[in-house]
Design a protein around this motif. Structure first.
Motif, PDB file in Angstrom:
ATOM      1  N   ASN A  23       0.799  -1.332   0.002  1.00 25.76           N
ATOM      2  CA  ASN A  23      -0.085  -0.146   0.051  1.00 25.76           C
ATOM      3  C   ASN A  23       0.876   1.311  -0.026  1.00 25.76           C
ATOM      4  O   ASN A  23       0.309   2.313  -0.157  1.00 25.76           O
ATOM      5  CB  ASN A  23      -1.024  -0.084   1.225  1.00 25.76           C
ATOM      6  N   ARG A  92      -8.367  -1.172  -7.291  1.00 25.80           N
ATOM      7  CA  ARG A  92      -9.101   0.043  -6.944  1.00 25.80           C
ATOM      8  C   ARG A  92      -8.114   1.447  -6.957  1.00 25.80           C
ATOM      9  O   ARG A  92      -8.151   2.377  -7.248  1.00 25.80           O
ATOM     10  CB  ARG A  92      -9.695  -0.187  -5.799  1.00 25.80           C
ATOM     11  N   ARG A 121     -17.311   1.684  -1.841  1.00 27.91           N
ATOM     12  CA  ARG A 121     -16.132   2.223  -1.544  1.00 27.91           C
ATOM     13  C   ARG A 121     -16.262   3.471  -2.402  1.00 27.91           C
ATOM     14  O   ARG A 121     -15.467   3.228  -3.541  1.00 27.91           O
ATOM     15  CB  ARG A 121     -14.664   1.144  -1.763  1.00 27.91           C
ATOM     16  N   PRO A 122     -16.653   4.646  -2.273  1.00 26.66           N
ATOM     17  CA  PRO A 122     -16.707   5.644  -3.183  1.00 26.66           C
ATOM     18  C   PRO A 122     -15.149   6.305  -3.228  1.00 26.66           C
ATOM     19  O   PRO A 122     -14.326   6.383  -2.512  1.00 26.66           O
ATOM     20  CB  PRO A 122     -17.765   6.707  -2.509  1.00 26.66           C
ATOM     21  N   VAL A 123     -15.142   7.267  -4.450  1.00 29.95           N
ATOM     22  CA  VAL A 123     -14.006   8.045  -4.596  1.00 29.95           C
ATOM     23  C   VAL A 123     -14.363   9.520  -4.498  1.00 29.95           C
ATOM     24  O   VAL A 123     -13.633  10.402  -5.148  1.00 29.95           O
ATOM     25  CB  VAL A 123     -13.093   7.654  -5.912  1.00 29.95           C
ATOM     26  N   ASP A 124     -15.565  10.040  -3.843  1.00 29.68           N
ATOM     27  CA  ASP A 124     -15.963  11.242  -3.674  1.00 29.68           C
ATOM     28  C   ASP A 124     -14.997  12.087  -3.281  1.00 29.68           C
ATOM     29  O   ASP A 124     -14.718  13.504  -3.639  1.00 29.68           O
ATOM     30  CB  ASP A 124     -17.239  11.377  -3.277  1.00 29.68           C
ATOM     31  N   LEU A 125     -14.207  11.840  -2.246  1.00 29.95           N
ATOM     32  CA  LEU A 125     -13.268  12.415  -1.486  1.00 29.95           C
ATOM     33  C   LEU A 125     -12.243  12.778  -2.675  1.00 29.95           C
ATOM     34  O   LEU A 125     -11.583  13.856  -2.404  1.00 29.95           O
ATOM     35  CB  LEU A 125     -12.707  11.993  -0.124  1.00 29.95           C
ATOM     36  N   VAL A 162     -14.201  12.431   6.158  1.00 28.11           N
ATOM     37  CA  VAL A 162     -13.557  11.331   6.583  1.00 28.11           C
ATOM     38  C   VAL A 162     -12.118  11.048   6.167  1.00 28.11           C
ATOM     39  O   VAL A 162     -11.840  11.595   5.397  1.00 28.11           O
ATOM     40  CB  VAL A 162     -14.322  10.223   5.809  1.00 28.11           C
ATOM     41  N   SER A 164      -9.041   9.660   4.760  1.00 27.68           N
ATOM     42  CA  SER A 164      -9.045   8.607   3.654  1.00 27.68           C
ATOM     43  C   SER A 164      -7.517   8.521   3.241  1.00 27.68           C
ATOM     44  O   SER A 164      -7.064   9.564   3.008  1.00 27.68           O
ATOM     45  CB  SER A 164     -10.029   9.144   2.500  1.00 27.68           C
ATOM     46  N   VAL A 165      -7.147   7.267   3.346  1.00 21.36           N
ATOM     47  CA  VAL A 165      -5.825   7.087   2.858  1.00 21.36           C
ATOM     48  C   VAL A 165      -5.669   7.425   1.473  1.00 21.36           C
ATOM     49  O   VAL A 165      -4.763   8.404   0.818  1.00 21.36           O
ATOM     50  CB  VAL A 165      -5.182   5.517   3.042  1.00 21.36           C
ATOM     51  N   GLY A 166      -6.411   7.014   0.549  1.00 20.67           N
ATOM     52  CA  GLY A 166      -6.367   7.097  -0.760  1.00 20.67           C
ATOM     53  C   GLY A 166      -6.339   8.530  -1.289  1.00 20.67           C
ATOM     54  O   GLY A 166      -5.626   9.168  -2.156  1.00 20.67           O
ATOM     55  N   ASP A 306      -7.269  -3.850   7.736  1.00 26.44           N
ATOM     56  CA  ASP A 306      -6.696  -4.919   6.999  1.00 26.44           C
ATOM     57  C   ASP A 306      -6.113  -6.069   7.649  1.00 26.44           C
ATOM     58  O   ASP A 306      -5.780  -7.105   7.354  1.00 26.44           O
ATOM     59  CB  ASP A 306      -5.469  -4.259   6.308  1.00 26.44           C
ATOM     60  N   ILE A 328     -14.547   0.861   9.875  1.00 26.33           N
ATOM     61  CA  ILE A 328     -13.979   1.513   8.499  1.00 26.33           C
ATOM     62  C   ILE A 328     -15.063   0.914   7.262  1.00 26.33           C
ATOM     63  O   ILE A 328     -15.340   1.756   6.573  1.00 26.33           O
ATOM     64  CB  ILE A 328     -12.574   1.176   8.081  1.00 26.33           C
ATOM     65  N   TYR A 329     -14.984  -0.260   7.225  1.00 26.00           N
ATOM     66  CA  TYR A 329     -15.948  -0.923   6.182  1.00 26.00           C
ATOM     67  C   TYR A 329     -16.746  -1.678   6.880  1.00 26.00           C
ATOM     68  O   TYR A 329     -16.651  -2.899   7.236  1.00 26.00           O
ATOM     69  CB  TYR A 329     -15.095  -1.525   5.200  1.00 26.00           C
ATOM     70  N   ARG A 332     -17.377  -5.731   5.877  1.00 24.86           N
ATOM     71  CA  ARG A 332     -16.095  -6.366   5.664  1.00 24.86           C
ATOM     72  C   ARG A 332     -15.923  -7.842   6.574  1.00 24.86           C
ATOM     73  O   ARG A 332     -15.085  -7.754   7.295  1.00 24.86           O
ATOM     74  CB  ARG A 332     -14.849  -5.584   5.854  1.00 24.86           C
TER      75      ARG A 332
HETATM   76  C1  UD1 Z   1      -6.739   1.838   1.801  1.00 24.56           C
HETATM   77  C2  UD1 Z   1      -6.046   0.693   1.512  1.00 24.56           C
HETATM   78  C3  UD1 Z   1      -6.948  -0.540   2.178  1.00 24.56           C
HETATM   79  C4  UD1 Z   1      -7.230  -0.052   3.706  1.00 24.56           C
HETATM   80  C5  UD1 Z   1      -7.919   1.109   3.726  1.00 24.56           C
HETATM   81  C6  UD1 Z   1      -8.237   1.661   5.173  1.00 24.56           C
HETATM   82  C7  UD1 Z   1      -4.364   1.041  -0.455  1.00 24.56           C
HETATM   83  C8  UD1 Z   1      -4.368   0.402  -1.806  1.00 24.56           C
HETATM   84  N1  UD1 Z   1      -5.695   0.509   0.168  1.00 24.56           N
HETATM   85  O1  UD1 Z   1      -7.825   1.924   0.954  1.00 24.56           O
HETATM   86  O2  UD1 Z   1      -5.834  -1.766   2.296  1.00 24.56           O
HETATM   87  O3  UD1 Z   1      -8.338  -1.070   3.899  1.00 24.56           O
HETATM   88  O4  UD1 Z   1      -7.076   2.140   3.026  1.00 24.56           O
HETATM   89  O5  UD1 Z   1      -7.173   1.545   5.737  1.00 24.56           O
HETATM   90  O6  UD1 Z   1      -3.773   1.661   0.541  1.00 24.56           O
HETATM   91  N2  UD1 Z   1     -14.268   6.957   1.625  1.00 24.56           N
HETATM   92  C9  UD1 Z   1     -15.054   7.803   1.102  1.00 24.56           C
HETATM   93  N3  UD1 Z   1     -14.870   8.417  -0.016  1.00 24.56           N
HETATM   94  C10 UD1 Z   1     -13.706   8.452  -0.779  1.00 24.56           C
HETATM   95  C11 UD1 Z   1     -12.623   7.696  -0.276  1.00 24.56           C
HETATM   96  C12 UD1 Z   1     -12.868   6.982   1.094  1.00 24.56           C
HETATM   97  O7  UD1 Z   1     -16.117   7.906   1.709  1.00 24.56           O
HETATM   98  O8  UD1 Z   1     -13.588   9.198  -1.887  1.00 24.56           O
HETATM   99  C13 UD1 Z   1     -14.411   6.159   2.847  1.00 24.56           C
HETATM  100  C14 UD1 Z   1     -14.309   4.683   2.613  1.00 24.56           C
HETATM  101  O9  UD1 Z   1     -15.391   4.167   2.096  1.00 24.56           O
HETATM  102  C15 UD1 Z   1     -13.771   4.065   3.961  1.00 24.56           C
HETATM  103  C16 UD1 Z   1     -13.062   5.180   4.477  1.00 24.56           C
HETATM  104  O10 UD1 Z   1     -13.236   6.371   3.745  1.00 24.56           O
HETATM  105  O11 UD1 Z   1     -15.179   3.922   4.815  1.00 24.56           O
HETATM  106  C17 UD1 Z   1     -11.589   4.864   4.265  1.00 24.56           C
HETATM  107  O12 UD1 Z   1     -11.343   4.457   3.113  1.00 24.56           O
HETATM  108  P1  UD1 Z   1      -9.887   4.884   2.412  1.00 24.56           P
HETATM  109  O13 UD1 Z   1      -8.748   5.346   3.654  1.00 24.56           O
HETATM  110  O14 UD1 Z   1      -9.882   5.802   1.546  1.00 24.56           O
HETATM  111  O15 UD1 Z   1      -9.615   3.633   1.913  1.00 24.56           O
HETATM  112  P2  UD1 Z   1      -8.592   3.303   0.488  1.00 24.56           P
HETATM  113  O16 UD1 Z   1      -7.546   4.494   0.626  1.00 24.56           O
HETATM  114  O17 UD1 Z   1      -9.313   2.852  -0.452  1.00 24.56           O
END
Ligand code: UD1
Length: 422
Positions: A23, A92, A121-125, A162, A164-166, A306, A328-329, A332
């Motif tokens: 990751n 993703r 798992r949205p990408v709105d953020l 929220v 969010s890592v991504g 995870d 978080i999810y 899951r």
């Molecule tokens: C990353 C990890 C994944 C881990 C997750 C949480 C990678 C490649 N994957 O996923 O293994 O399980 O972090 O630690 O690094 N959310 C929104 N909108 C968005 C983005 C996220 O609502 O645009 C929500 C998600 O649904 C979730 C929360 O934010 O409930 C955290 O998700 P996020 O940290 O973004 O997870 P990923 O980066 O996808």
């Protein structure tokens, strides 16, 4: 399709080395798109997700080579700004190319990531972040189409609802070449984000506050080539420790970052596992029988989602009842019915699982649609009486490099075979 055959009952022992973080490697490889010139990234695990990212980058015009866990990426000439559906649907994390493409080329067309075994798992953020940096973002036939304003992206104040890592990583990559200062509030503090920031800084970016919930980025004119060593995988570290613990074994782990493992060490300790830390190596001693504990997943430095499935496998054979809350999810839990097939006593109620340990699990055919859930089956199989067949292990290959060989080295009876069928 490949499957694992496991004969339970072996006690693990010996020594192994933890691989590089998946990751952290994925966003760092995407960040290479920002840099005209060749970068070297060491300690990259050989995984399906990494190969998928390589294919996405190559599609964009990047010249990439991979040898002996070292990646060379040269993004001097980018020939496309589009990440197509057929690649993104496999992983993703392909969405990580959005920020770098926007920053470097001023435009990006990236397929929306598809559904997931546990979702939504949205990408709105991610998209909101790009808009705040001045990009025009729209959706077209399942693609995110983003365009930077004339003169390029502009620094902005971004506060995520929220953590969010991504989204934190994507915005950080977009902001390093933006004009002016970007501040991200409620930023993710995960070590993988810190590693990405360290990589970008080594390449000339100006970033402060990474590792905290407020990250400030001052845009620079350009980045330069760099050599960088990836961090070890904390989820793999926790998984191997759990495998040693569940068998009551004693083994040595090299190449670990104990400073990134505090909560995992604490929870294992609470379960009766002995852990001796010496620099970057560990000695792990499983107890005769694990003790049940309660677990709640949280963003870093809380307990990682995870590792939820993997620790649930431990609770299945622990003494007593433990309650697992997934924050978080919320859904899951695809491992629950499969662990039940091995004889586990789990009651699921929404995002809360109540696990009462049983004295023994019994081997069975199990399958799963999620990487970490599949790994929980492997752990169950290590202690189940008789033979366990874990089907569809391609999920495990997305995130663990040759896990069966590494567990065999530690004394497990596990082998891979190819089965007929779709
Ligand atoms: C990353 C990890 C994944 C881990 C997750 C949480 C990678 C490649 N994957 O996923 O293994 O399980 O972090 O630690 O690094 N959310 C929104 N909108 C968005 C983005 C996220 O609502 O645009 C929500 C998600 O649904 C979730 C929360 O934010 O409930 C955290 O998700 P996020 O940290 O973004 O997870 P990923 O980066 O996808």
């Amino acid at each position: 399709m490949d499957a694992f055959r496991i004969r339970g009952g072996r006690t693990l022992g010996g020594s192994t080395t933890v691989g590089g973080s998946k990751n952290a490697a994925l966003p760092i490889l995407a960040a290479a798109l920002l840099i005209p010139g060749r970068i070297f990234l060491r300690r990259v695990p050989h995984l399906r997700d990494v190969v998928t990212m390589q294919r996405v980058l190559e599609h964009l015009g990047v010249v990439a080579g991979y040898e002996d866990h070292c990646f060379q990426v040269d993004a001097t000439e980018l020939t496309s700004h589009e990440a197509p559906w057929d690649m993104v649907r496999r992983m993703r994390a392909s969405i990580y190319v959005l920020g770098p493409l926007l920053a470097r080329l001023g435009k990006a067309r990236v397929s929306l990531p598809g559904g997931c075994a546990w979702g939504p798992r949205p990408v709105d953020l991610h998209l909101r972040g790009m808009e705040l940096l001045g990009a025009k973002v729209s959706l077209d036939q399942g693609y995110v189409v983003a365009e930077a304003p004339k003169g390029g992206l502009r620094g902005a104040h971004i506060s995520f609802d929220v953590s969010s890592v991504g989204a934190t990583g994507n915005v950080m990559m977009a902001a390093v070449l933006a004009k002016g200062r970007t501040v991200i509030e409620n930023a993710a503090r995960e070590p993988e984000i810190t590693a990405l920031a360290d990589f970008l800084i080594a390449a000339g970016a100006k970033i402060e506050g990474h590792g905290t919930t407020t990250i400030a980025i001052d845009g620079v004119e350009g980045l330069h080539p760099v050599e960088f060593e990836n961090i070890p995988d904390r989820i793999e570290t926790g998984t191997i420790m759990a495998a040693i613990a569940i068998t009551g074994g004693r083994a040595h782990l090299e190449g670990v970052r104990p400073d990134q493992m505090a909560i995992v060490f604490d929870r294992l300790h609470d379960m009766g596992v002995g852990i001796e830390v010496e620099g970057r190596s560990l000695e792990v001693q499983g107890p005769e029988r694990l003790r049940a504990i309660d677990l709640t997943t949280q963003v870093y430095p809380g307990f990682p989602t995870d590792l939820q499935a993997i620790f649930m496998a431990l609770l299945c054979v622990a003494d007593g009842t433990g309650v697992v809350k997934e924050t978080i999810y919320s859904d899951r839990f695809s491992h629950v019915p499969e662990l039940q097939r091995l004889g586990a006593n789990i009651k699921l109620d929404g995002p809360v699982a109540r696990v009462t340990g049983v004295p023994k699990l019994t081997g069975a055919h199990v399958l799963s649609t999620d990487l970490r859930a599949s790994c929980a089956m492997v752990l169950g199989g290590l202690v189940a009486e008789g033979e366990t067949i874990v089907h569809r292990v391609y999920h495990i290959d997305r995130g663990y490099e040759r896990i069966e060989e590494r567990l065999s080295t530690l004394g497990a009876e596990i082998d891979r075979f190819t089965e007929e069928g779709p």
